[in-house]
Design a protein around this motif. Sequence first.
Motif, short mmCIF file in Angstrom:
data_model
loop_
_atom_site.label_atom_id
_atom_site.label_comp_id
_atom_site.label_asym_id
_atom_site.label_seq_id
_atom_site.Cartn_x
_atom_site.Cartn_y
_atom_site.Cartn_z
N VAL A 107 44.93 40.69 49.35
CA VAL A 107 44.16 39.69 48.61
C VAL A 107 42.77 40.24 48.27
N VAL A 108 42.15 40.92 49.22
CA VAL A 108 40.83 41.52 48.96
C VAL A 108 40.95 42.53 47.82
N GLU A 109 41.98 43.34 47.84
CA GLU A 109 42.22 44.33 46.78
C GLU A 109 42.38 43.64 45.42
N LEU A 110 43.03 42.47 45.42
CA LEU A 110 43.25 41.72 44.19
C LEU A 110 41.95 41.18 43.60
N VAL A 111 41.07 40.65 44.46
CA VAL A 111 39.87 39.98 43.96
C VAL A 111 38.65 40.88 43.83
#
Length: 108
Positions: A100-104
């Motif tokens: 999720v961190v990579e996505l945002v």
Amino acid sequence: MSGMVVELSDASFSEDVLQAQGPVLVCFRAEWSGVCRALDPVLVDVAKEFAGRLTAARLDIDRSPETPPKYDVTAIPTLHVFLKGEIVATRIGPASKGNVVELVKPYV
């Protein structure tokens, strides 16, 4: 609202997501889905980590059935990152906090 996960509905989606000043991570989910429930603490962690730079939100597809089809949500959980009313990133299925961190991250 920073640091918390915002509960969305069909009625609030336009104001809370499409008209938001910054990026919004929306988790399209259902309460009956174990995979979706497993993502809840991840959303809380991401909301805290990016407080003031990102809004983390979730929309229950059963309580708000009008919005998901507008954004091609055909499986849950679906994570969409919205920026200026447009989807700029998507992930479908289970996700770790790192996912999720990579996505945002590119949008905060």
